[in-house]
Design an enzyme around this catalytic site. Sequence first.
Site, PDB file in Angstrom:
ATOM      1  N   GLU A  16       3.592  -7.521  -2.748  1.00 44.78           N
ATOM      2  CA  GLU A  16       4.798  -6.701  -2.652  1.00 44.78           C
ATOM      3  C   GLU A  16       4.715  -5.870  -1.381  1.00 44.78           C
ATOM      4  O   GLU A  16       3.731  -5.172  -1.145  1.00 44.78           O
ATOM      5  CB  GLU A  16       4.944  -5.768  -3.852  1.00 44.78           C
ATOM      6  CG  GLU A  16       6.225  -4.934  -3.762  1.00 44.78           C
ATOM      7  CD  GLU A  16       6.332  -3.869  -4.839  1.00 44.78           C
ATOM      8  OE1 GLU A  16       7.249  -3.970  -5.674  1.00 44.78           O
ATOM      9  OE2 GLU A  16       5.495  -2.945  -4.837  1.00 44.78           O
ATOM     10  N   LYS A  54      -3.917  -3.033  -6.659  1.00 50.16           N
ATOM     11  CA  LYS A  54      -3.683  -2.189  -7.823  1.00 50.16           C
ATOM     12  C   LYS A  54      -4.988  -1.982  -8.607  1.00 50.16           C
ATOM     13  O   LYS A  54      -5.678  -2.961  -8.933  1.00 50.16           O
ATOM     14  CB  LYS A  54      -2.618  -2.821  -8.723  1.00 50.16           C
ATOM     15  CG  LYS A  54      -2.135  -1.921  -9.865  1.00 50.16           C
ATOM     16  CD  LYS A  54      -1.128  -2.650 -10.736  1.00 50.16           C
ATOM     17  CE  LYS A  54       0.221  -2.762 -10.082  1.00 50.16           C
ATOM     18  NZ  LYS A  54       0.903  -1.453  -9.925  1.00 50.16           N
ATOM     19  N   LYS A  75      -2.526  -6.495   6.753  1.00 51.66           N
ATOM     20  CA  LYS A  75      -2.583  -5.209   7.457  1.00 51.66           C
ATOM     21  C   LYS A  75      -2.934  -5.426   8.923  1.00 51.66           C
ATOM     22  O   LYS A  75      -2.311  -4.837   9.808  1.00 51.66           O
ATOM     23  CB  LYS A  75      -3.615  -4.278   6.792  1.00 51.66           C
ATOM     24  CG  LYS A  75      -3.116  -3.589   5.540  1.00 51.66           C
ATOM     25  CD  LYS A  75      -4.234  -2.859   4.821  1.00 51.66           C
ATOM     26  CE  LYS A  75      -4.829  -1.750   5.645  1.00 51.66           C
ATOM     27  NZ  LYS A  75      -5.883  -1.019   4.904  1.00 51.66           N
ATOM     28  N   SER A 109      17.282   7.633  -9.879  1.00 46.57           N
ATOM     29  CA  SER A 109      16.408   8.775  -9.605  1.00 46.57           C
ATOM     30  C   SER A 109      16.577   9.297  -8.183  1.00 46.57           C
ATOM     31  O   SER A 109      16.196  10.430  -7.868  1.00 46.57           O
ATOM     32  CB  SER A 109      14.942   8.372  -9.801  1.00 46.57           C
ATOM     33  OG  SER A 109      14.569   7.368  -8.870  1.00 46.57           O
ATOM     34  N   ARG A 145      14.620  -6.750  -2.703  1.00 51.48           N
ATOM     35  CA  ARG A 145      15.353  -5.740  -3.461  1.00 51.48           C
ATOM     36  C   ARG A 145      15.684  -4.581  -2.525  1.00 51.48           C
ATOM     37  O   ARG A 145      14.787  -3.924  -2.002  1.00 51.48           O
ATOM     38  CB  ARG A 145      14.525  -5.225  -4.644  1.00 51.48           C
ATOM     39  CG  ARG A 145      14.060  -6.312  -5.601  1.00 51.48           C
ATOM     40  CD  ARG A 145      13.087  -5.759  -6.604  1.00 51.48           C
ATOM     41  NE  ARG A 145      12.276  -6.817  -7.201  1.00 51.48           N
ATOM     42  CZ  ARG A 145      11.067  -6.636  -7.710  1.00 51.48           C
ATOM     43  NH1 ARG A 145      10.515  -5.427  -7.683  1.00 51.48           N
ATOM     44  NH2 ARG A 145      10.402  -7.646  -8.231  1.00 51.48           N
ATOM     45  N   LEU A 181       0.137  -7.079  10.698  1.00 49.93           N
ATOM     46  CA  LEU A 181       1.271  -6.177  10.894  1.00 49.93           C
ATOM     47  C   LEU A 181       0.957  -5.081  11.909  1.00 49.93           C
ATOM     48  O   LEU A 181       1.813  -4.693  12.710  1.00 49.93           O
ATOM     49  CB  LEU A 181       1.682  -5.566   9.555  1.00 49.93           C
ATOM     50  CG  LEU A 181       2.277  -6.565   8.556  1.00 49.93           C
ATOM     51  CD1 LEU A 181       2.465  -5.927   7.196  1.00 49.93           C
ATOM     52  CD2 LEU A 181       3.605  -7.125   9.071  1.00 49.93           C
ATOM     53  N   LYS A 220       0.065  -1.627 -17.087  1.00 51.63           N
ATOM     54  CA  LYS A 220       1.185  -2.561 -16.947  1.00 51.63           C
ATOM     55  C   LYS A 220       1.153  -3.654 -18.018  1.00 51.63           C
ATOM     56  O   LYS A 220       2.197  -4.076 -18.521  1.00 51.63           O
ATOM     57  CB  LYS A 220       1.161  -3.202 -15.548  1.00 51.63           C
ATOM     58  CG  LYS A 220       1.723  -2.313 -14.455  1.00 51.63           C
ATOM     59  CD  LYS A 220       3.223  -2.149 -14.605  1.00 51.63           C
ATOM     60  CE  LYS A 220       3.823  -1.399 -13.437  1.00 51.63           C
ATOM     61  NZ  LYS A 220       5.293  -1.247 -13.578  1.00 51.63           N
ATOM     62  N   ARG A 227       2.612  -1.222   2.404  1.00 50.51           N
ATOM     63  CA  ARG A 227       3.704  -0.294   2.683  1.00 50.51           C
ATOM     64  C   ARG A 227       3.841  -0.156   4.190  1.00 50.51           C
ATOM     65  O   ARG A 227       2.873   0.165   4.883  1.00 50.51           O
ATOM     66  CB  ARG A 227       3.426   1.061   2.036  1.00 50.51           C
ATOM     67  CG  ARG A 227       4.620   2.006   2.043  1.00 50.51           C
ATOM     68  CD  ARG A 227       4.334   3.188   1.131  1.00 50.51           C
ATOM     69  NE  ARG A 227       4.245   2.748  -0.264  1.00 50.51           N
ATOM     70  CZ  ARG A 227       3.605   3.425  -1.207  1.00 50.51           C
ATOM     71  NH1 ARG A 227       2.956   4.528  -0.917  1.00 50.51           N
ATOM     72  NH2 ARG A 227       3.591   2.964  -2.443  1.00 50.51           N
TER      73      ARG A 227
END
Length: 226
Positions: free
Chosen positions: A141, A46, A19, A116, A107, A22, A54, A79
Amino acid sequence: MGQWERFLEPYKQAVDELKIKLKGMRTQYEIENTNSPIEFVTGRVKPLASIYDKTLEKGIAFEPSSILVHELQDIAGLRIMCQFVDDIETVVELLRDRHDIKVIEERDYISHEKPSGYRSYHMIVEYPVQTIHGKIQILVEIQIRTLAMNFWASIEHSLNYKYKGLFPEEIKNRLQSAAEAAFRLDEEMSLIRDEIQEAQKYFSEYKESGNANFPSNSAESRSKRS
């Protein structure tokens, strides 16, 4: 310190460090008076409840292990929000060129959105964390999306918890329509990108100068500058 605290601490460290790095990239663009492709950055590790869900979904033991690390590649998550769709590709290239991360997987859910309507660009990267016991490679991720994509994804995520993924047909159809509307908004904003960025820059200059006589429209602003 419990086993989960020990296990998750390097993930927290990875999120905190990335963080800062970036956000530092965004600052560098500002210093050079250049439009930054990064609007803002958020991150999280998470929660244990989500990790537990999960493990049930994947049929693996709920305990710190190499299997858990391999199966749950989003324990650490970042994110990156962008103003424009084109900025996403720029950010992806910036991340690919970094020497402190290794891209493991990409991806593209923007060119190939999910059924969706979900759109975002996902990257799984490997990031080295220095601990008192040595270096640990942490999987992170990174999701890169526009503000409009993020708004839709946040709403869909909340509804997904309510309906456990089994949306009523009407809600499902409306979500798909909303996703398309959000993407059309992104496309329209991209068409007037230069005008938007000029206005934002001009507004920032006046805001920083403390000028109380802020012009009410671009025509007036141009006449005052000429």
